[in-house]
Write a protein that holds these residues in place. Sequence first.
Motif: not given
Length: 185
Positions: A154-182
């Motif tokens: 998840m962190e590797e995906i976030d670094e490639a898509l977004d800001d590297g923080n799973l709690d902020t930005g367009n890629f993050r942990r959604g409901f139930g910690d599932c990955p979501i790309f806003i």
Amino acid sequence: MLLMRLSPRPSRLTGRPRSLRATDGFSLVELMIAVLIISLLFFMAVPTYQRIQRKARATTVVNDFRVFGAAFQAYAHEKGSWPPEAGAGVVPTGMSQQDFAFDVWTKATPMGGKFDWENNQAHPGGTSAGGKWRAALAITGTFDAPLILDADLMEEIDEALDDGNLDTGNFRRGFGDCPIFILEP
């Protein structure tokens, strides 16, 4: 003329010629050292192999999010609204085969689960879920494709898509910690 006789070399201790024994081979210590070296090489290679596998899975997921995100944004630009909500692995009504590859959307992702179109969804859960958004792509576990949550992936995906923080930005942990790309907050 001097004749030389070829014979085995004499043993230092007895002075008698040594003969090769049929049991000459590797000693137990030599075999154990060889096994130890092979084991060390194996255990050094396994983490590298796992890292390469994780990188390949992350790259595939990132590419799929980008392709699907572009297809949904093109749909919204052309039609003036986002497609209607659809379940995990179900192609939203109005999307065509030329918009994106249906087979990738309907099959399990490299991290398990299936792609899920989220339209005008409110998800509880505070900052990590991000509240409400108008359009997002998620990966949701299903009966036939359970989601495998891997924090490093998840962190590797976030670094490639977004800001590297799973709690902020367009890629993050959604409901139930599932990955979501806003796509649209």
